[in-house]
Motif scaffolding. Structure first.
Motif, mmCIF file in Angstrom:
data_model
loop_
_atom_site.group_PDB
_atom_site.id
_atom_site.type_symbol
_atom_site.label_atom_id
_atom_site.label_comp_id
_atom_site.label_asym_id
_atom_site.label_seq_id
_atom_site.Cartn_x
_atom_site.Cartn_y
_atom_site.Cartn_z
ATOM 1 N N MET A 1 0.815 -1.219 0.000
ATOM 2 C CA MET A 1 0.000 0.000 0.000
ATOM 3 C C MET A 1 0.851 1.274 0.000
ATOM 4 N N LEU A 2 2.092 1.134 -0.449
ATOM 5 C CA LEU A 2 3.003 2.285 -0.509
ATOM 6 C C LEU A 2 3.494 2.491 -1.941
ATOM 7 N N GLU A 3 2.570 2.575 -2.874
ATOM 8 C CA GLU A 3 2.821 2.969 -4.262
ATOM 9 C C GLU A 3 3.523 1.884 -5.076
ATOM 10 N N TYR A 4 4.692 1.429 -4.647
ATOM 11 C CA TYR A 4 5.481 0.542 -5.497
ATOM 12 C C TYR A 4 5.122 -0.938 -5.346
ATOM 13 N N ASP A 5 4.150 -1.241 -4.488
ATOM 14 C CA ASP A 5 3.649 -2.616 -4.469
ATOM 15 C C ASP A 5 2.937 -2.951 -5.776
ATOM 16 N N VAL A 6 2.417 -1.925 -6.450
ATOM 17 C CA VAL A 6 1.709 -2.155 -7.719
ATOM 18 C C VAL A 6 2.698 -2.594 -8.801
ATOM 19 N N ALA A 7 3.780 -1.846 -8.969
ATOM 20 C CA ALA A 7 4.800 -2.225 -9.959
ATOM 21 C C ALA A 7 5.451 -3.546 -9.573
ATOM 22 N N GLY A 8 5.709 -3.732 -8.282
ATOM 23 C CA GLY A 8 6.303 -4.989 -7.826
ATOM 24 C C GLY A 8 5.416 -6.178 -8.142
ATOM 25 N N THR A 9 4.121 -6.020 -7.893
ATOM 26 C CA THR A 9 3.166 -7.093 -8.175
ATOM 27 C C THR A 9 3.062 -7.363 -9.661
ATOM 28 N N ARG A 10 3.010 -6.295 -10.447
ATOM 29 C CA ARG A 10 2.891 -6.458 -11.910
ATOM 30 C C ARG A 10 4.043 -7.285 -12.475
ATOM 31 N N TRP A 11 5.270 -6.971 -12.047
ATOM 32 C CA TRP A 11 6.438 -7.669 -12.592
ATOM 33 C C TRP A 11 6.657 -9.027 -11.931
ATOM 34 N N LEU A 12 6.254 -9.171 -10.689
ATOM 35 C CA LEU A 12 6.323 -10.482 -10.044
ATOM 36 C C LEU A 12 5.359 -11.447 -10.722
ATOM 37 N N ALA A 13 4.162 -10.965 -11.024
ATOM 38 C CA ALA A 13 3.185 -11.809 -11.724
ATOM 39 C C ALA A 13 3.687 -12.180 -13.120
ATOM 40 N N GLU A 14 4.292 -11.216 -13.815
ATOM 41 C CA GLU A 14 4.830 -11.506 -15.147
ATOM 42 C C GLU A 14 5.958 -12.535 -15.067
ATOM 43 N N ALA A 15 6.797 -12.407 -14.038
ATOM 44 C CA ALA A 15 7.874 -13.387 -13.849
ATOM 45 C C ALA A 15 7.305 -14.784 -13.645
ATOM 46 N N ARG A 16 6.251 -14.877 -12.840
ATOM 47 C CA ARG A 16 5.611 -16.178 -12.605
ATOM 48 C C ARG A 16 4.999 -16.735 -13.886
ATOM 49 N N LEU A 17 4.413 -15.862 -14.697
ATOM 50 C CA LEU A 17 3.852 -16.317 -15.971
ATOM 51 C C LEU A 17 4.950 -16.855 -16.883
ATOM 52 N N LYS A 18 6.072 -16.143 -16.945
ATOM 53 C CA LYS A 18 7.179 -16.578 -17.801
ATOM 54 C C LYS A 18 7.781 -17.892 -17.319
ATOM 55 N N MET A 19 7.638 -18.172 -16.017
ATOM 56 C CA MET A 19 8.128 -19.429 -15.455
ATOM 57 C C MET A 19 7.062 -20.528 -15.523
ATOM 58 N N GLU B 1 4.060 -20.507 -14.266
ATOM 59 C CA GLU B 1 3.399 -20.663 -12.963
ATOM 60 C C GLU B 1 2.205 -19.701 -12.872
ATOM 61 N N PRO B 2 1.208 -19.873 -13.766
ATOM 62 C CA PRO B 2 0.102 -18.909 -13.813
ATOM 63 C C PRO B 2 -0.730 -18.866 -12.539
ATOM 64 N N ALA B 3 -0.845 -19.984 -11.833
ATOM 65 C CA ALA B 3 -1.624 -19.979 -10.591
ATOM 66 C C ALA B 3 -0.969 -19.069 -9.550
ATOM 67 N N LYS B 4 0.358 -19.122 -9.478
ATOM 68 C CA LYS B 4 1.082 -18.240 -8.553
ATOM 69 C C LYS B 4 0.960 -16.779 -8.997
ATOM 70 N N TRP C 1 -5.271 -10.856 -15.990
ATOM 71 C CA TRP C 1 -6.198 -11.537 -16.896
ATOM 72 C C TRP C 1 -5.523 -12.705 -17.610
ATOM 73 N N ASP C 2 -4.272 -12.511 -17.993
ATOM 74 C CA ASP C 2 -3.532 -13.610 -18.629
ATOM 75 C C ASP C 2 -3.392 -14.799 -17.684
ATOM 76 N N ALA C 3 -3.148 -14.499 -16.408
ATOM 77 C CA ALA C 3 -3.007 -15.569 -15.414
ATOM 78 C C ALA C 3 -4.321 -16.326 -15.242
ATOM 79 N N LEU C 4 -5.427 -15.594 -15.198
ATOM 80 C CA LEU C 4 -6.747 -16.238 -15.080
ATOM 81 C C LEU C 4 -7.056 -17.064 -16.328
ATOM 82 N N LEU C 5 -6.670 -16.548 -17.485
ATOM 83 C CA LEU C 5 -6.920 -17.266 -18.736
ATOM 84 C C LEU C 5 -6.140 -18.575 -18.776
ATOM 85 N N LYS C 6 -4.877 -18.508 -18.384
ATOM 86 C CA LYS C 6 -4.028 -19.703 -18.418
ATOM 87 C C LYS C 6 -4.457 -20.754 -17.390
#
Length: 202
Positions: free
Chosen positions: A67-85, A87-90, A116-121
């Motif tokens: 809840m301090l601004e950069y959790d959004v960017a952190g989450t976005r790229w962490l989720a993308e990293a999981r997708l590339k690995m 691991e869409p559920a993660k 949305w990509d994670a939910l789709l996969k």
């Protein structure tokens, strides 16, 4: 210093005299903090195919900047990293944790699209349909256009070729003409689906 208390939905602010005050979230218009020094390097690793090496850093940023601004960017790229690995559920779990605390974060088109990509996969179609509908109705036009396009991808994955063409891709072409960034993909997918349907009828 400022921190987030999820149990009470309050920010804790440590003043210069070491007195801590609590500020409820509904009294906070905006929070701006200094950017984490490790964020850009972690993003570069994900973009460069070294997503495994970035996971730990991004998880730390998401925790430390809740809840301090950069959790959004952190989450976005962490989720993308999981997708590339693969691991869409993660990836979906990471996004949903942020969504519970900060639903407004998903007006960010990049973050929403990764979710949305994670939910789709993971074939979570009912959850995806709900998320897309909310975005088409309430999000900024650029995000709504991506949501409409993603609806076509969902229908395609479900094997509903006509719905993918009409409700997804053609609607994006016609109703979001001003959003130039989605038009090439929408037109290409519409043409592809149209060819599929024509072949099916011959």
């Amino acid at each position: 210093l400022i921190g987030w208390e999820p149990a009470t939905k309050e920010y804790k602010v440590l003043m210069a005299n070491n007195v801590a005050i609590s500020v409820p979230i509904d009294q906070v218009a905006d929070v701006q903090v200094e950017k984490p020094a490790t964020l850009d390097q972690a993003i570069a690793k994900v973009q460069g195919g070294q997503q495994a090496a970035a996971i730990g850093t991004l998880e730390q940023i998401v925790r430390d900047y809740a809840m301090l601004e950069y959790d959004v960017a952190g989450t976005r790229w962490l989720a993308e990293a999981r997708l590339k690995m693969n691991e869409p559920a993660k990836a979906a779990d990471v996004c949903e944790k942020l969504l519970r605390d900060n639903p407004n974060a998903f007006v960010s088109g990049e973050l929403a699209s990764v979710y949305w990509d994670a939910l789709l996969k993971t074939q979570q179609y009912s959850k995806l349909e709900k998320a897309l509908t909310v975005s088409v109705q309430k999000a900024p036009r650029e995000v709504a256009a991506v949501a409409q396009l993603k609806r076509g991808d969902m229908e395609k994955q479900k094997g509903n070729n006509k719905e993918a063409l009409v409700d997804g891709y053609l609607r994006t072409v016609y109703f979001f003409q001003a959003v130039k960034s989605v038009q090439p993909e929408a037109l290409a997918k519409a043409a592809s689906k149209n060819n599929t349907l024509n072949h099916a009828h011959t």
